[in-house]
Design a protein around this motif. Sequence first.
Motif, short mmCIF file in Angstrom:
data_model
loop_
_atom_site.label_atom_id
_atom_site.label_comp_id
_atom_site.label_asym_id
_atom_site.label_seq_id
_atom_site.Cartn_x
_atom_site.Cartn_y
_atom_site.Cartn_z
N VAL A 108 0.86 -1.19 0.00
CA VAL A 108 0.00 0.00 0.00
C VAL A 108 0.89 1.23 0.00
CG1 VAL A 108 -1.76 1.31 1.22
CG2 VAL A 108 -1.85 -1.20 1.25
N TYR A 109 0.67 2.10 -0.98
CA TYR A 109 1.44 3.33 -1.09
C TYR A 109 0.54 4.51 -0.73
CZ TYR A 109 4.52 0.35 -3.92
OH TYR A 109 5.33 -0.66 -4.38
N THR A 110 1.00 5.36 0.17
CA THR A 110 0.29 6.59 0.50
C THR A 110 0.79 7.70 -0.42
OG1 THR A 110 0.07 5.93 2.82
CG2 THR A 110 -0.22 8.28 2.32
N LEU A 111 -0.11 8.29 -1.18
CA LEU A 111 0.24 9.31 -2.15
C LEU A 111 -0.21 10.67 -1.61
CD1 LEU A 111 -1.03 7.45 -5.35
CD2 LEU A 111 1.17 7.20 -4.17
N ASN A 145 -6.37 -9.73 -7.91
CA ASN A 145 -5.85 -10.48 -6.76
C ASN A 145 -6.34 -9.94 -5.42
OD1 ASN A 145 -4.17 -12.20 -8.39
ND2 ASN A 145 -2.77 -10.47 -8.63
N CYS A 146 -7.25 -8.97 -5.46
CA CYS A 146 -7.72 -8.33 -4.22
C CYS A 146 -9.13 -8.78 -3.84
CB CYS A 146 -7.72 -6.80 -4.37
SG CYS A 146 -6.15 -6.02 -4.07
N ARG A 147 -9.30 -9.04 -2.57
CA ARG A 147 -10.62 -9.20 -1.99
C ARG A 147 -10.87 -8.01 -1.09
NH1 ARG A 147 -11.72 -15.55 -0.42
NH2 ARG A 147 -11.36 -16.41 -2.52
N GLU A 206 -1.30 -2.42 -4.35
CA GLU A 206 -0.67 -3.28 -5.35
C GLU A 206 -0.67 -4.71 -4.82
OE1 GLU A 206 3.23 -2.77 -8.01
OE2 GLU A 206 3.68 -3.08 -5.88
N ALA A 207 -1.34 -5.59 -5.54
CA ALA A 207 -1.39 -7.00 -5.18
C ALA A 207 -1.03 -7.81 -6.42
CB ALA A 207 -2.77 -7.39 -4.65
N GLY A 208 0.23 -8.16 -6.54
CA GLY A 208 0.69 -8.81 -7.77
C GLY A 208 0.55 -7.84 -8.92
N ASP A 209 -0.19 -8.25 -9.94
CA ASP A 209 -0.38 -7.37 -11.09
C ASP A 209 -1.70 -6.59 -11.02
OD1 ASP A 209 -2.12 -9.45 -11.49
OD2 ASP A 209 -1.43 -9.94 -13.52
N THR A 210 -2.32 -6.58 -9.84
CA THR A 210 -3.55 -5.82 -9.63
C THR A 210 -3.23 -4.49 -8.96
OG1 THR A 210 -4.85 -7.86 -9.39
CG2 THR A 210 -5.82 -5.83 -8.50
N HIS A 211 -3.79 -3.41 -9.49
CA HIS A 211 -3.54 -2.07 -8.95
C HIS A 211 -4.87 -1.35 -8.76
CE1 HIS A 211 0.28 -3.19 -10.85
NE2 HIS A 211 0.82 -2.51 -9.85
N ILE A 212 -5.13 -0.96 -7.52
CA ILE A 212 -6.39 -0.31 -7.17
C ILE A 212 -6.08 1.02 -6.50
CG2 ILE A 212 -8.47 -0.46 -5.72
CD1 ILE A 212 -8.31 -3.51 -6.11
N ALA A 220 5.95 8.02 -10.63
CA ALA A 220 7.16 7.81 -9.83
C ALA A 220 7.27 6.38 -9.32
CB ALA A 220 7.20 8.80 -8.66
N LEU A 221 6.12 5.72 -9.20
CA LEU A 221 6.10 4.31 -8.78
C LEU A 221 6.13 3.37 -9.97
CD1 LEU A 221 3.37 4.59 -5.98
CD2 LEU A 221 5.82 4.21 -5.63
N GLY A 222 6.24 3.94 -11.17
CA GLY A 222 6.25 3.12 -12.37
C GLY A 222 4.87 2.64 -12.78
N LYS A 223 3.83 3.36 -12.35
CA LYS A 223 2.45 2.97 -12.65
C LYS A 223 1.82 3.98 -13.59
CE LYS A 223 3.39 0.07 -9.37
NZ LYS A 223 3.93 -1.27 -9.72
N SER A 224 0.77 3.55 -14.25
CA SER A 224 0.04 4.41 -15.18
C SER A 224 -1.40 4.55 -14.71
CB SER A 224 0.07 3.82 -16.59
OG SER A 224 -0.88 4.45 -17.41
N ALA A 225 -1.91 5.78 -14.73
CA ALA A 225 -3.30 6.01 -14.35
C ALA A 225 -4.26 5.24 -15.24
CB ALA A 225 -3.61 7.51 -14.41
N ALA A 226 -3.88 5.05 -16.50
CA ALA A 226 -4.76 4.38 -17.46
C ALA A 226 -4.82 2.87 -17.24
CB ALA A 226 -4.31 4.68 -18.87
N LYS A 227 -3.89 2.31 -16.45
CA LYS A 227 -3.84 0.86 -16.29
C LYS A 227 -4.28 0.39 -14.91
CE LYS A 227 -0.37 0.18 -19.88
NZ LYS A 227 0.97 -0.37 -20.23
#
Length: 302
Positions: free
Chosen positions: A3-6, A138-140, A23-29, A48-55
């Motif tokens: 869990v990242y606090t932004l 991968n998230c419940r 971030e849970a494996g390849d799941t991003h919420i 900065a975390l290597g993530k994309s808003a679109a994904k």
Amino acid sequence: MKVYTLDLSFLDIPQAIAAFLVEAGDTHILIETGPYSTIRQLEGSLQALGKSAAKLDAVLVTHIHLDHAGAAWYFAQKGIPVYMHPIGAPHMADPSKLLQSAQRIYGDQMERLWGTLKPIPEACLHTVSHGEELHIGNCRIKAWHTPGHAIHHVAWQIEDHLFTGDVAGVRIGGSLVVPPCPPPDIDVEAWDQSIEILRRQAPGQLLLTHFGAYTDVLPHLQELQERLHAWADWMRPHAETGRPAQEIVPLFQDFVHSQLRAAGLNEQQIARYEAANPSFMSVAGLLRYWKKKFEKQKTENQ
């Protein structure tokens, strides 16, 4: 799970509004979006975390107040599903009433504070019932309806992490826990019940939109509950006499700021609390709470 606090750097003030990336494996919420006025900061934090808003796989908002969900439409336009309370969803599909209400309060500061608000296509809106479990990648995720601050409030639980929006209060830098009490939905009794719902989940962490993660769960919730009642009790005699809100605001600000100073906060730190939880909003919210309560009691006694 990570869990990242932004920190969205609202009004260039640190630790006023957070969003959370799970971030849970390849799941991003994404949990909370903040206002659209901070979207560039949010996008930069994701990059900065290597993530994309679109994904992102999903966006979850605790409630539809603009500091929590004001940028949700931006993600919906990218086809990302947005999850929320069923009472809040119609106001995200057609935000005209929400905008009118905010415009009355903030006037010409509306754009600077919150930015643009656009409708979310109904195909992207998803609602949750109380206690419902979502399976997203991968998230419940458990959804807990938690009114008191807002009738359309949801606390989201993933494992032992509880993302609490405003129902677990505002706490910055580990200092005082204070209750955000804006109109129109403040209900002290409902809030008490929601705090008990949070306790029953026995979370290891409370993750507050204002601001950050705390592990001292039971003392935190106890302090919140005590201060909620103390603030409501302070407001009651002013509500009984019908004193105008504009006269009460400076008195209530002095009351709140004295508590913050007694806890050792300086003026800059107090300004952070004001950015996250403006005192004048709690005056309006608590006055409305007592007015509704008095009207109900009058009706019951007739």
